[in-house]
Scaffold this motif. Structure first.
Motif, PDB file in Angstrom:
ATOM      1  N   GLN A  34      -5.829 124.598   6.267  1.00 50.17           N
ATOM      2  CA  GLN A  34      -6.791 124.085   5.299  1.00 50.17           C
ATOM      3  C   GLN A  34      -8.199 123.934   5.876  1.00 50.17           C
ATOM      4  OE1 GLN A  34      -4.279 120.651   4.286  1.00 50.17           O
ATOM      5  NE2 GLN A  34      -4.417 121.352   2.172  1.00 50.17           N
ATOM      6  N   HIS A  35      -8.368 124.135   7.170  1.00 55.18           N
ATOM      7  CA  HIS A  35      -9.690 124.015   7.786  1.00 55.18           C
ATOM      8  C   HIS A  35     -10.440 125.337   7.678  1.00 55.18           C
ATOM      9  CE1 HIS A  35      -8.715 120.390  10.611  1.00 55.18           C
ATOM     10  NE2 HIS A  35      -8.634 120.090   9.333  1.00 55.18           N
ATOM     11  N   ILE A  36     -11.691 125.245   7.224  1.00 54.11           N
ATOM     12  CA  ILE A  36     -12.556 126.424   7.229  1.00 54.11           C
ATOM     13  C   ILE A  36     -13.822 126.076   7.997  1.00 54.11           C
ATOM     14  CG2 ILE A  36     -11.635 127.406   5.091  1.00 54.11           C
ATOM     15  CD1 ILE A  36     -14.198 126.396   3.655  1.00 54.11           C
ATOM     16  N   SER A  37     -14.345 127.048   8.693  1.00 52.12           N
ATOM     17  CA  SER A  37     -15.538 126.849   9.505  1.00 52.12           C
ATOM     18  C   SER A  37     -16.772 126.666   8.626  1.00 52.12           C
ATOM     19  CB  SER A  37     -15.731 128.057  10.418  1.00 52.12           C
ATOM     20  OG  SER A  37     -17.035 128.062  10.966  1.00 52.12           O
ATOM     21  N   ILE A  38     -17.666 125.801   9.069  1.00 55.04           N
ATOM     22  CA  ILE A  38     -18.951 125.586   8.395  1.00 55.04           C
ATOM     23  C   ILE A  38     -19.705 126.914   8.269  1.00 55.04           C
ATOM     24  CG2 ILE A  38     -20.105 124.963  10.565  1.00 55.04           C
ATOM     25  CD1 ILE A  38     -20.961 123.307   7.255  1.00 55.04           C
ATOM     26  N   GLU A  39     -19.404 127.862   9.147  1.00 54.36           N
ATOM     27  CA  GLU A  39     -20.092 129.155   9.143  1.00 54.36           C
ATOM     28  C   GLU A  39     -19.454 130.181   8.203  1.00 54.36           C
ATOM     29  OE1 GLU A  39     -20.288 130.377  13.227  1.00 54.36           O
ATOM     30  OE2 GLU A  39     -21.541 128.673  13.776  1.00 54.36           O
ATOM     31  N   SER A  40     -18.296 129.857   7.631  1.00 50.73           N
ATOM     32  CA  SER A  40     -17.603 130.818   6.763  1.00 50.73           C
ATOM     33  C   SER A  40     -18.344 130.996   5.439  1.00 50.73           C
ATOM     34  CB  SER A  40     -16.172 130.346   6.494  1.00 50.73           C
ATOM     35  OG  SER A  40     -16.188 129.220   5.639  1.00 50.73           O
ATOM     36  N   PRO A  41     -18.178 132.164   4.809  1.00 51.32           N
ATOM     37  CA  PRO A  41     -18.823 132.401   3.510  1.00 51.32           C
ATOM     38  C   PRO A  41     -18.406 131.364   2.457  1.00 51.32           C
ATOM     39  CG  PRO A  41     -18.022 134.468   4.415  1.00 51.32           C
ATOM     40  CD  PRO A  41     -17.504 133.375   5.303  1.00 51.32           C
ATOM     41  N   MET A  42     -17.128 130.961   2.459  1.00 55.15           N
ATOM     42  CA  MET A  42     -16.656 129.957   1.498  1.00 55.15           C
ATOM     43  C   MET A  42     -17.384 128.633   1.702  1.00 55.15           C
ATOM     44  SD  MET A  42     -14.677 129.058  -1.039  1.00 55.15           S
ATOM     45  CE  MET A  42     -13.176 129.981  -1.233  1.00 55.15           C
ATOM     46  N   ALA A  43     -17.463 128.170   2.954  1.00 54.54           N
ATOM     47  CA  ALA A  43     -18.135 126.900   3.230  1.00 54.54           C
ATOM     48  C   ALA A  43     -19.611 126.970   2.846  1.00 54.54           C
ATOM     49  CB  ALA A  43     -17.985 126.525   4.707  1.00 54.54           C
ATOM     50  N   GLN A  44     -20.252 128.063   3.185  1.00 54.97           N
ATOM     51  CA  GLN A  44     -21.669 128.219   2.852  1.00 54.97           C
ATOM     52  C   GLN A  44     -21.892 128.171   1.334  1.00 54.97           C
ATOM     53  OE1 GLN A  44     -24.467 128.404   5.013  1.00 54.97           O
ATOM     54  NE2 GLN A  44     -22.855 127.594   6.331  1.00 54.97           N
ATOM     55  N   ALA A  45     -20.968 128.768   0.580  1.00 57.91           N
ATOM     56  CA  ALA A  45     -21.081 128.759  -0.884  1.00 57.91           C
ATOM     57  C   ALA A  45     -20.847 127.364  -1.450  1.00 57.91           C
ATOM     58  CB  ALA A  45     -20.090 129.745  -1.488  1.00 57.91           C
ATOM     59  N   LEU A  46     -19.969 126.580  -0.815  1.00 61.64           N
ATOM     60  CA  LEU A  46     -19.617 125.249  -1.320  1.00 61.64           C
ATOM     61  C   LEU A  46     -20.661 124.167  -0.998  1.00 61.64           C
ATOM     62  CD1 LEU A  46     -15.819 125.189  -0.415  1.00 61.64           C
ATOM     63  CD2 LEU A  46     -16.783 125.180  -2.730  1.00 61.64           C
ATOM     64  N   LEU A  47     -21.381 124.340   0.101  1.00 64.40           N
ATOM     65  CA  LEU A  47     -22.314 123.297   0.540  1.00 64.40           C
ATOM     66  C   LEU A  47     -23.299 122.885  -0.558  1.00 64.40           C
ATOM     67  CD1 LEU A  47     -23.112 124.385   4.212  1.00 64.40           C
ATOM     68  CD2 LEU A  47     -21.771 122.408   3.459  1.00 64.40           C
ATOM     69  N   ARG A  48     -23.488 121.568  -0.676  1.00 56.58           N
ATOM     70  CA  ARG A  48     -24.418 120.917  -1.616  1.00 56.58           C
ATOM     71  C   ARG A  48     -23.993 121.022  -3.078  1.00 56.58           C
ATOM     72  NH1 ARG A  48     -26.782 122.831   2.502  1.00 56.58           N
ATOM     73  NH2 ARG A  48     -27.405 124.858   1.755  1.00 56.58           N
ATOM     74  N   LYS A  49     -22.817 121.557  -3.345  1.00 56.08           N
ATOM     75  CA  LYS A  49     -22.319 121.638  -4.716  1.00 56.08           C
ATOM     76  C   LYS A  49     -21.594 120.342  -5.061  1.00 56.08           C
ATOM     77  CE  LYS A  49     -23.350 126.024  -5.559  1.00 56.08           C
ATOM     78  NZ  LYS A  49     -24.464 126.323  -4.719  1.00 56.08           N
ATOM     79  N   GLN A  50     -21.282 120.159  -6.359  1.00 58.02           N
ATOM     80  CA  GLN A  50     -20.572 118.959  -6.797  1.00 58.02           C
ATOM     81  C   GLN A  50     -19.431 119.333  -7.733  1.00 58.02           C
ATOM     82  OE1 GLN A  50     -23.934 116.726  -8.008  1.00 58.02           O
ATOM     83  NE2 GLN A  50     -24.193 117.792  -9.942  1.00 58.02           N
ATOM     84  N   VAL A  51     -18.641 118.333  -8.130  1.00 53.00           N
ATOM     85  CA  VAL A  51     -17.484 118.566  -8.997  1.00 53.00           C
ATOM     86  C   VAL A  51     -17.939 119.269 -10.275  1.00 53.00           C
ATOM     87  CG1 VAL A  51     -15.689 117.421 -10.376  1.00 53.00           C
ATOM     88  CG2 VAL A  51     -16.154 116.646  -8.047  1.00 53.00           C
ATOM     89  N   ASP A  52     -17.128 120.230 -10.723  1.00 53.07           N
ATOM     90  CA  ASP A  52     -17.345 121.064 -11.905  1.00 53.07           C
ATOM     91  C   ASP A  52     -18.348 122.198 -11.685  1.00 53.07           C
ATOM     92  OD1 ASP A  52     -15.474 119.645 -13.411  1.00 53.07           O
ATOM     93  OD2 ASP A  52     -16.984 118.231 -14.154  1.00 53.07           O
ATOM     94  N   ASP A  53     -18.934 122.291 -10.486  1.00 54.79           N
ATOM     95  CA  ASP A  53     -19.815 123.431 -10.207  1.00 54.79           C
ATOM     96  C   ASP A  53     -18.971 124.684 -10.014  1.00 54.79           C
ATOM     97  OD1 ASP A  53     -22.106 121.954 -10.358  1.00 54.79           O
ATOM     98  OD2 ASP A  53     -22.571 121.996  -8.220  1.00 54.79           O
TER      99      ASP A  53
END
Length: 162
Positions: free
Chosen positions: A117-136
């Motif tokens: 379940q751990h993903i790196s802060i550098e991964s594309p998924m993490a980069q896409a998720l950063l600063r987003k909120q619920v329902d985004d």
């Protein structure tokens, strides 16, 4: 460039690994090397060769951890993060097919234990998720093309002092 961020838990695990290697494993292997060396001819001594190889591996890891721990910056949860995805967040996401995933954004040094379940802060998924909120809605480029995910839940592991 490799990220120097790490969660408090990840940092504690690396410190524990360093202590275990230095105080438990290295002394034990050193005893075995010394015992095998005392038997004489080292060139054909399999015990000596094998344990010497393990000792080199331990020493390499100890040196790496010693240097790396000095470079790392521990990121603790702060109340201002609540409601948005930042480093250390647990994020539950879902796609149009109903596939759900629960992921935690961590530092690159926390991926070594292969926690699924751990993903790196550098991964594309993490980069896409950063600063987003619920329902985004989050669009992530994957090897098989773009995928759309929806954020269902965001939570953080809080330390005793927060």
């Amino acid at each position: 460039m490799k990220s120097n961020l790490i969660t408090r838990n990840g940092h504690d695990l690396l410190v524990a690994e360093l202590k275990r290697l230095w105080h438990d494993e290295r002394p034990e292997i050193t005893k075995k090397v010394n015992w095998a060396a005392s038997l004489g001819d080292r060139s054909e001594n399999a015990d000596y060769q094998y344990n010497k190889q393990i000792l080199r591996k331990i020493d390499r890891r100890v040196r790496y951890l010693g240097k790396r721990l000095e470079e790392l910056k521990i990121i603790d949860y702060m109340p201002e993060q609540e409601g948005k995805v930042y480093f250390g967040a647990w994020v539950e996401i879902e796609n149009d097919e109903g596939e759900r995933k629960s992921l935690r954004i961590v530092g690159v040094d926390e991926i070594y234990d292969h926690h699924p379940q751990h993903i790196s802060i550098e991964s594309p998924m993490a980069q896409a998720l950063l600063r987003k909120q619920v329902d985004d809605e989050v669009e992530v480029q994957t090897p098989s093309g773009k995928k759309l995910w929806y954020i269902n839940l965001i939570s953080y592991e809080k330390s005793e002092n927060t």
